[in-house]
Design a protein around this motif. Structure first.
Motif, PDB file in Angstrom:
ATOM      1  N   ASP A 306     -21.480  60.237  31.890  1.00 36.76           N
ATOM      2  CA  ASP A 306     -21.262  58.963  31.196  1.00 36.76           C
ATOM      3  C   ASP A 306     -19.929  58.957  30.449  1.00 36.76           C
ATOM      4  O   ASP A 306     -19.396  57.895  30.136  1.00 36.76           O
ATOM      5  CB  ASP A 306     -22.406  58.682  30.213  1.00 36.76           C
ATOM      6  N   ARG A 310     -18.739  60.156  37.206  1.00 39.02           N
ATOM      7  CA  ARG A 310     -19.692  60.813  38.100  1.00 39.02           C
ATOM      8  C   ARG A 310     -19.009  61.860  38.989  1.00 39.02           C
ATOM      9  O   ARG A 310     -19.529  62.947  39.216  1.00 39.02           O
ATOM     10  CB  ARG A 310     -20.380  59.782  39.002  1.00 39.02           C
ATOM     11  N   LYS A 427     -19.073  54.996  37.424  1.00 41.09           N
ATOM     12  CA  LYS A 427     -19.538  55.068  36.034  1.00 41.09           C
ATOM     13  C   LYS A 427     -19.443  53.706  35.348  1.00 41.09           C
ATOM     14  O   LYS A 427     -18.398  53.086  35.303  1.00 41.09           O
ATOM     15  CB  LYS A 427     -18.696  56.079  35.247  1.00 41.09           C
TER      16      LYS A 427
END
Length: 434
Positions: A306, A310, A427
């Motif tokens: 986060d 990713r 993300k």
């Protein structure tokens, strides 16, 4: 709109998350119990005169349960995309519970001969069909109800249920091996987890009755809550591939994760016991410790994704497991501490990949096709590369080719690396624009 509103975690979402995860946990407990007690199940349902053949047959049935998962993922995925995620999650847990009851009470090979093997095969096929639908729907549902800024952390909890179910299964296996003799386990002790799982499923079923439906699905159906519009982040969408290309890339992405996962959570303990002469109890407790560490690592990897994205975290998985797989498996001998060290390092690395599967898959596919696409791509990859791994590795070991097992995992980790490179960074993407 304010960031605090964007990131709000509402009580209804948290309750739905808990209900979904508890059901997932129990289903994976029942599923993992089969692998944990594989040597005893082999003796109960197959011809004892050839223990190696019986063990191979047991892992073969384990693999067949996975091979029907893509069909379950497609069928239940389409249902979930048309009538809702919650309905499918209710149906699948009922099927899994009934399957556990059958395994827990069915007669053995000594009692009804080859029919015991046939019934076990049929039950595992039914379980695999339901499991494909459960996994696909959970991988859609949890990212959809997650706050966008924390989707990696919430999504990692899907894999936490996989590890958690396995930890419970191995813990129970360790306790049973401590309290009972091998003869008692072979006679009836291996049935205990299936009895317990069936009872616990009733609790999970009750909790799932009170789950909320995904607002992404409700909005797609034209009945979305007005508050839903405030849940997404205002950010550009990622570049789009065709849905079929994304399916192929997800199959590649999952391949390294699932093969390494089943190597270290299902096969390694059996390898240590049957090939290296490690005590059953020692192998079980080493696996429990390793998977508990992996369980702790999962939300940390998800939260890291986060923050940094990713793709960097997935690179960490693919490179670390690719480099460590062969030396760590070679380090295992008859001493339980060798299994503990190897499995712990491997499982924590595997957790980096497992944590991101749910958020990445949900962020790649559109809402209208999300569950069916995940059901096909994820279940097919797990069936081909994950569920077959224990059987393939046992076959290699039986033919003195155990080194090829490590090469197999390394090659698939390279495939995961390539797939990650080709996929966009997702993300924080708005799932309605996926």
């Amino acid at each position: 709109m304010g960031s605090t509103h964007i990131e709000a975690e509402r009580p209804a979402d948290r309750k739905s998350l808990g209900a979904s995860l508890i059901g997932q946990l129990l289903e994976w407990f029942e599923w993992s119990s089969y692998a944990v007690f594989a040597p005893f199940i082999a003796a109960a349902f197959f011809d004892k005169s050839d223990p190696t053949s019986a063990l191979l047959a047991t892992f073969g049935v384990f693999a067949i349960g996975f091979l029907v998962r893509p069909l379950g993922g497609i069928v239940f995925g389409r249902i979930a995309d048309r009538v809702g995620r919650k309905n499918v999650l209710m149906i699948t847990i009922i099927i899994m519970a009934l399957s556990a009851v059958v395994i827990g009470i069915m007669p053995t090979y000594e009692q009804i001969g080859i029919w015991a093997s046939v019934v076990l095969l049929l039950v595992r096929i039914i379980q695999g069909f339901a499991h494909g639908g459960e996994s696909a729907t959970a991988n859609s549902y949890i990212p959809e109800i997650a706050p966008p800024a924390h989707r990696g952390k919430w999504g990692s909890m899907v894999y936490m249920s996989i590890f958690g179910g396995s930890v419970i299964a191995y813990t129970l296996g360790g306790i049973i091996s401590l309290l009972l003799t091998d003869e008692q386990i072979g006679a009836w002790g291996w049935r205990i987890p299936f009895w317990l799982g069936a009872v616990a499923a009733l609790i999970a079923l009750y909790l799932r009755r009170h789950m909320k439906e995904s607002e992404h699905f409700e909005e797609l159906q034209g009945g979305g809550n007005s508050d839903y519009n405030h849940l997404s982040e205002e950010r550009p969408t990622t570049p789009k591939h065709s849905n079929w290309l994304n399916i192929l890339l997800i199959i590649g992405l999952v391949s390294g994760v699932t093969s390494s996962h089943y190597t270290w959570t299902s096969y390694a303990s059996t390898y240590a016991i049957t090939q290296q002469g490690m005590s059953t109890q020692g192998a079980y407790w080493a696996s429990v410790f390793a998977q508990t560490c992996g369980l702790i690592a999962l939300p940390l990897w998800g939260a890291l994704s986060d923050r940094i994205g990713r793709k960097p975290v997935m690179y960490i998985f693919a490179i670390s497991v690719g480099l460590l797989q062969i030396p760590l498996m070679g380090f295992i001998d008859s001493r339980p501490w060798t299994m503990l060290v190897s499995a712990t390092l491997a499982v924590v690395a595997v957790a980096a990949g497992g944590a991101l599967l749910a958020p990445v898959m949900a962020e790649v596919f559109p809402t209208s096709q999300r569950t069916s696409s995940i059901g096909f791509a994820y279940s097919l990859s797990v069936a081909v590369f994950g569920g077959t791994a224990p059987y393939i590795f046992q076959w290699f070991t039986t033919h003195n080719l155990s080194h090829i097992s490590g090469i197999y995992v390394v090659v698939l980790c390279v495939l995961t690396l390539i797939s990650t490179m080709l996929l966009p960074e997702t993300k924080g993407i708005d799932l309605r624009d996926a």
